[in-house]
Design a protein around this motif. Sequence first.
Motif, short mmCIF file in Angstrom:
data_model
loop_
_atom_site.label_atom_id
_atom_site.label_comp_id
_atom_site.label_asym_id
_atom_site.label_seq_id
_atom_site.Cartn_x
_atom_site.Cartn_y
_atom_site.Cartn_z
N GLU A 249 0.74 -1.16 -0.17
CA GLU A 249 0.00 -0.08 -0.06
C GLU A 249 0.74 1.27 -0.13
O GLU A 249 0.38 2.17 -0.52
N TYR B 233 1.30 3.02 -3.62
CA TYR B 233 0.45 3.75 -3.97
C TYR B 233 0.61 5.25 -3.26
O TYR B 233 0.09 6.31 -3.93
N GLU B 234 0.74 5.30 -1.91
CA GLU B 234 0.70 6.46 -1.07
C GLU B 234 1.87 7.32 -1.64
O GLU B 234 1.72 8.58 -1.71
N LEU C 41 -3.22 6.60 -4.43
CA LEU C 41 -4.05 5.74 -3.55
C LEU C 41 -5.50 6.02 -3.98
O LEU C 41 -6.50 4.95 -3.97
N ASP C 42 -6.04 7.16 -4.05
CA ASP C 42 -7.49 7.49 -4.44
C ASP C 42 -7.92 6.81 -5.65
O ASP C 42 -8.69 6.25 -5.75
N LYS D 226 -6.41 4.22 -7.08
CA LYS D 226 -6.57 2.93 -7.06
C LYS D 226 -7.97 2.44 -6.30
O LYS D 226 -8.54 1.46 -6.81
N ASN D 227 -8.42 2.81 -5.26
CA ASN D 227 -9.51 2.37 -4.55
C ASN D 227 -10.66 2.96 -5.52
O ASN D 227 -11.80 2.25 -5.54
N GLN D 228 -10.67 3.98 -6.30
CA GLN D 228 -11.74 4.35 -7.28
C GLN D 228 -11.93 3.31 -8.08
O GLN D 228 -13.04 2.79 -8.48
N GLN E 156 -10.79 0.02 -8.18
CA GLN E 156 -11.48 -1.20 -7.39
C GLN E 156 -12.84 -0.91 -7.09
O GLN E 156 -13.54 -2.30 -7.41
N GLU E 157 -13.22 -0.09 -6.80
CA GLU E 157 -14.71 0.15 -6.44
C GLU E 157 -15.46 -0.19 -7.83
O GLU E 157 -16.73 -0.77 -7.64
N LYS F 295 -14.07 -4.81 -6.55
CA LYS F 295 -12.92 -5.59 -5.88
C LYS F 295 -13.12 -5.10 -4.51
O LYS F 295 -13.17 -4.05 -4.14
#
Length: 331
Positions: free
Chosen positions: A310, A313-314, A319-320, A322-324, A326-327, A331
């Motif tokens: 992690e 990504y930071e 990171l945001d 990546k999270n977007q 995956q959503e 995932k």
Amino acid sequence: MVKTTRWIGPICLTLGLTVAAAPQAMAQDETYTLRFNHVLSPKHPFHAGFEKWAERVEERTDGGLQMTVYHSSQLGVEEDIIEQMRQGANIGQNTDAARLGNYVEEISVVNGPYFVETLDKAYALADSESMQTWQQTLAEDYGLKVVCFDWVQGFRHFFTNQPVREPADLEGLRIRTPPAPIWQQSINALGAEATAMNFGDVYSGLQQRAIDGAELVYPNITAANLNEVLDYANETGHILLINFQVVSADWFDQLPESYQTALVEECRAAGQETSKHLQQASQEAKQQLEEAGMTIVEDVDKEAFRKAGEAAYEALGVLDAKNQVQEEIGK
């Protein structure tokens, strides 16, 4: 005069239709060529997959679009090829999100640690709104058209000359990576010292101790005989390697629409077929390496590696993003 008038109308109408149809007919009759480059050996399953893609495109366009596939970086190194594409050259390259992230930073997340972990999730990326937006930016602002990215090489592992079971075991080891920020940050986050090096230089780099190992997929090891200079395969599975097939946006836009469709659809079809084949090929390569004397380390603390990853990504500020994505793919 009456007879003349009756005959001129149809003649003029016929001529008008002929003139209007001429540009479209000429566009369809023109032959387009694409020289496609990749860094892998001719023995790698991707090479056969690319040739299948080329054959299907030529068949579907009745020879109007012809592709020639070049292995082992015959046309040049990847970064140089990408710059040629940006200038409009009729050339293509098998690349990855890490290198494309040099232009649109957010897209690099695809090559980050533990981003996706199944083929289905990899294919689902094509429907991600964020991915579509980033691809549009690549084409419009940087001249790079992503044809498709359904080509999955498999899980990347650490190949070294000592066993690796947790991030601490990589401390001080110089691990070869491609020269792109997400690769560097990912390998550093997982505990090693990332060292940029072209794939073709890995064997000699290991012989000369310029590097202590590499992170690759199993078929890379067998294809390049790297087991001759590496003893351990450490199954971290830290990246499911998704490859992107990229061409010049300017060149692509000049193709007839039916040719564009053929190029994209056959890319996806051949890519998914090859990816499934590679799952089996990876198992066969693993068995071959084990029989040749390589030690397979399976008891790896993946959760520790996943948590450490992690930080990559930071560090890159994605990171945001990546999270977007995956959503968006569930995932």
